[in-house]
Design a protein around this motif. Structure first.
Motif, PDB file in Angstrom:
ATOM      1  N   SER A 136       0.830  -1.202   0.000  1.00  0.00           N
ATOM      2  CA  SER A 136       0.000   0.000   0.000  1.00  0.00           C
ATOM      3  C   SER A 136       0.868   1.257   0.000  1.00  0.00           C
ATOM      4  O   SER A 136       2.037   1.219   0.411  1.00  0.00           O
ATOM      5  N   ALA A 137       0.289   2.352  -0.434  1.00  0.00           N
ATOM      6  CA  ALA A 137       1.022   3.622  -0.500  1.00  0.00           C
ATOM      7  C   ALA A 137       1.408   4.061   0.913  1.00  0.00           C
ATOM      8  O   ALA A 137       0.601   3.947   1.835  1.00  0.00           O
ATOM      9  N   PRO A 138       2.669   4.526   1.111  1.00  0.00           N
ATOM     10  CA  PRO A 138       3.063   4.960   2.451  1.00  0.00           C
ATOM     11  C   PRO A 138       2.341   6.245   2.858  1.00  0.00           C
ATOM     12  O   PRO A 138       1.877   7.000   2.003  1.00  0.00           O
ATOM     13  N   GLU A 139       2.225   6.470   4.109  1.00  0.00           N
ATOM     14  CA  GLU A 139       1.637   7.700   4.642  1.00  0.00           C
ATOM     15  C   GLU A 139       2.468   8.891   4.156  1.00  0.00           C
ATOM     16  O   GLU A 139       3.701   8.931   4.350  1.00  0.00           O
ATOM     17  N   ALA A 140       1.836   9.845   3.471  1.00  0.00           N
ATOM     18  CA  ALA A 140       2.565  10.947   2.834  1.00  0.00           C
ATOM     19  C   ALA A 140       3.379  11.755   3.840  1.00  0.00           C
ATOM     20  O   ALA A 140       4.508  12.167   3.564  1.00  0.00           O
ATOM     21  N   ASN A 141       2.833  11.957   5.044  1.00  0.00           N
ATOM     22  CA  ASN A 141       3.530  12.788   6.029  1.00  0.00           C
ATOM     23  C   ASN A 141       4.718  12.075   6.678  1.00  0.00           C
ATOM     24  O   ASN A 141       5.464  12.682   7.439  1.00  0.00           O
ATOM     25  N   ALA A 142       4.884  10.786   6.366  1.00  0.00           N
ATOM     26  CA  ALA A 142       6.012  10.046   6.952  1.00  0.00           C
ATOM     27  C   ALA A 142       7.320  10.424   6.272  1.00  0.00           C
ATOM     28  O   ALA A 142       8.398  10.067   6.743  1.00  0.00           O
ATOM     29  N   LEU A 143       7.239  11.098   5.139  1.00  0.00           N
ATOM     30  CA  LEU A 143       8.453  11.451   4.394  1.00  0.00           C
ATOM     31  C   LEU A 143       8.444  12.953   4.121  1.00  0.00           C
ATOM     32  O   LEU A 143       8.154  13.380   3.006  1.00  0.00           O
ATOM     33  N   PRO A 144       8.740  13.769   5.130  1.00  0.00           N
ATOM     34  CA  PRO A 144       8.643  15.216   4.924  1.00  0.00           C
ATOM     35  C   PRO A 144       9.694  15.729   3.938  1.00  0.00           C
ATOM     36  O   PRO A 144      10.857  15.292   3.966  1.00  0.00           O
ATOM     37  N   VAL A 145       9.278  16.625   3.052  1.00  0.00           N
ATOM     38  CA  VAL A 145      10.196  17.258   2.091  1.00  0.00           C
ATOM     39  C   VAL A 145      10.093  18.766   2.303  1.00  0.00           C
ATOM     40  O   VAL A 145       8.991  19.329   2.201  1.00  0.00           O
ATOM     41  N   PRO A 146      11.201  19.447   2.630  1.00  0.00           N
ATOM     42  CA  PRO A 146      11.125  20.906   2.817  1.00  0.00           C
ATOM     43  C   PRO A 146      10.553  21.588   1.580  1.00  0.00           C
ATOM     44  O   PRO A 146      10.855  21.200   0.450  1.00  0.00           O
ATOM     45  N   LYS A 147       9.743  22.626   1.808  1.00  0.00           N
ATOM     46  CA  LYS A 147       9.035  23.306   0.695  1.00  0.00           C
ATOM     47  C   LYS A 147       9.987  23.814  -0.391  1.00  0.00           C
ATOM     48  O   LYS A 147       9.730  23.580  -1.579  1.00  0.00           O
ATOM     49  N   PRO A 148      11.091  24.522  -0.048  1.00  0.00           N
ATOM     50  CA  PRO A 148      11.954  25.021  -1.131  1.00  0.00           C
ATOM     51  C   PRO A 148      12.512  23.893  -1.997  1.00  0.00           C
ATOM     52  O   PRO A 148      12.616  24.022  -3.218  1.00  0.00           O
ATOM     53  N   GLN A 149      12.818  22.749  -1.327  1.00  0.00           N
ATOM     54  CA  GLN A 149      13.349  21.605  -2.068  1.00  0.00           C
ATOM     55  C   GLN A 149      12.276  20.998  -2.976  1.00  0.00           C
ATOM     56  O   GLN A 149      12.559  20.629  -4.119  1.00  0.00           O
ATOM     57  N   ALA A 150      11.073  20.905  -2.457  1.00  0.00           N
ATOM     58  CA  ALA A 150       9.962  20.358  -3.251  1.00  0.00           C
ATOM     59  C   ALA A 150       9.693  21.245  -4.465  1.00  0.00           C
ATOM     60  O   ALA A 150       9.484  20.759  -5.579  1.00  0.00           O
ATOM     61  N   ASP A 151       9.731  22.568  -4.242  1.00  0.00           N
ATOM     62  CA  ASP A 151       9.476  23.509  -5.351  1.00  0.00           C
ATOM     63  C   ASP A 151      10.544  23.375  -6.428  1.00  0.00           C
ATOM     64  O   ASP A 151      10.247  23.370  -7.629  1.00  0.00           O
ATOM     65  N   GLN A 152      11.808  23.276  -5.976  1.00  0.00           N
ATOM     66  CA  GLN A 152      12.897  23.179  -6.954  1.00  0.00           C
ATOM     67  C   GLN A 152      12.804  21.861  -7.734  1.00  0.00           C
ATOM     68  O   GLN A 152      12.988  21.835  -8.959  1.00  0.00           O
ATOM     69  N   ALA A 153      12.512  20.785  -7.017  1.00  0.00           N
ATOM     70  CA  ALA A 153      12.368  19.480  -7.689  1.00  0.00           C
ATOM     71  C   ALA A 153      11.241  19.550  -8.715  1.00  0.00           C
ATOM     72  O   ALA A 153      11.356  19.017  -9.823  1.00  0.00           O
ATOM     73  N   PHE A 154      10.166  20.251  -8.351  1.00  0.00           N
ATOM     74  CA  PHE A 154       9.029  20.360  -9.264  1.00  0.00           C
ATOM     75  C   PHE A 154       9.414  21.141 -10.524  1.00  0.00           C
ATOM     76  O   PHE A 154       9.008  20.796 -11.635  1.00  0.00           O
ATOM     77  N   ASP A 155      10.209  22.195 -10.343  1.00  0.00           N
ATOM     78  CA  ASP A 155      10.663  22.979 -11.512  1.00  0.00           C
ATOM     79  C   ASP A 155      11.436  22.088 -12.486  1.00  0.00           C
ATOM     80  O   ASP A 155      11.255  22.175 -13.696  1.00  0.00           O
ATOM     81  N   TYR A 156      12.304  21.233 -11.952  1.00  0.00           N
ATOM     82  CA  TYR A 156      13.073  20.340 -12.831  1.00  0.00           C
ATOM     83  C   TYR A 156      12.180  19.249 -13.424  1.00  0.00           C
ATOM     84  O   TYR A 156      12.369  18.821 -14.562  1.00  0.00           O
TER      85      TYR A 156
END
Ligand code: FES
Length: 245
Positions: A136-156
């Protein structure tokens, strides 16, 4: 509006091609570039001629299928615009427009304006994935990703793999494409298990496919329909060095 189109016609990969000139008198400023090619093809079919082959799918700037050199510029040179999102209002009545396929050793012409871009797929196969446990899909909050990092990853991650970066680069390098994939995955915790193997394998595959290396011309960044920064290539270099040591 009337347009004069000089279009690359090539029957197959092993036959020579040439620019053929067509005049289209029924173009409209509100047509997209691909709609204009549709109208030209209807005209050619009515005249008993072979229609012009060109790639397209979503026509919404999402899939990366469309890709044409328009007046010598990948996707027509309009900032952050894929060929399918380019409209005839950016041209003048009576203009002559030259339309060619992507030119790169790793992108052989299949027919007319269609090139084989599976070399980019093979770079992805070499390392553009993450391993996940089944279940089953893991609990999303179990793997926190800092917002600036998430935004940059999304840009790429916005890279649609159209190949414009390769077509615009004087070295026909796929560095921006590869860098966007490597940077996207290396920024996220999910991409860390294969981080070193990924950058080495994808870089090696890029060379194997016949793409050139980057010499910082920046043409790729200028034509990328998703505005991906050449900073990704700096990140690719750092990832590559770290993986080697
Ligand atoms: Fe999908 Fe242009 S047709 S991005």
């Amino acid at each position: 509006m009337q347009l004069h189109l000089k279009i690359w016609r090539q029957p197959s990969v092993d036959q020579l091609g040439q620019l053929r000139t067509y005049t289209l008198a029924t173009a409209h400023p509100d047509m997209s570039f691909l709609e204009m090619l549709d109208v030209l093809n209807e005209q050619l079919i009515h005249a008993g001629e072979d229609p012009v082959e060109f790639d397209h799918d979503c026509r919404e700037g999402i899939c990366g299928s469309c890709g044409l050199m328009i007046n010598g510029k990948a996707h027509g040179g309009k900032q952050e615009t894929a060929t399918c999102q380019l409209y005839l209002r950016h041209f003048q009545d009576g203009d002559t427009i030259t339309v060619e396929p992507w030119r790169a050793q790793a992108f052989p012409v299949v027919k007319d304006l269609v090139v084989d871009r599976t070399a980019l797929d093979r770079i992805m196969v070499a390392g553009g994935y993450i391993s996940v446990k089944t279940g089953s899909a893991p609990e999303a909050n179990a793997l926190p990703v800092p917002k600036p990092q998430a935004d940059q990853a999304f840009d790429y991650a916005a890279c649609i793999g159209c190949g414009a970066c390769v077509a615009a680069c004087p070295n026909a390098s796929a560095s921006l494409f590869t860098a966007a994939k490597v940077a996207h995955l290396s920024l996220l915790p999910q991409g860390h298990p294969e981080r070193k193997a990924r950058v080495l394998a994808m870089t090696e595959q890029m060379a194997t496919e016949g793409f050139g290396d980057c010499s910082n011309h920046g043409e790729c960044q200028a034509v990328c329909p998703k505005g991906i920064s050449i900073d990704a290539i700096a990140r690719l270099r750092r990832e590559y060095l770290m993986a080697q040591f």
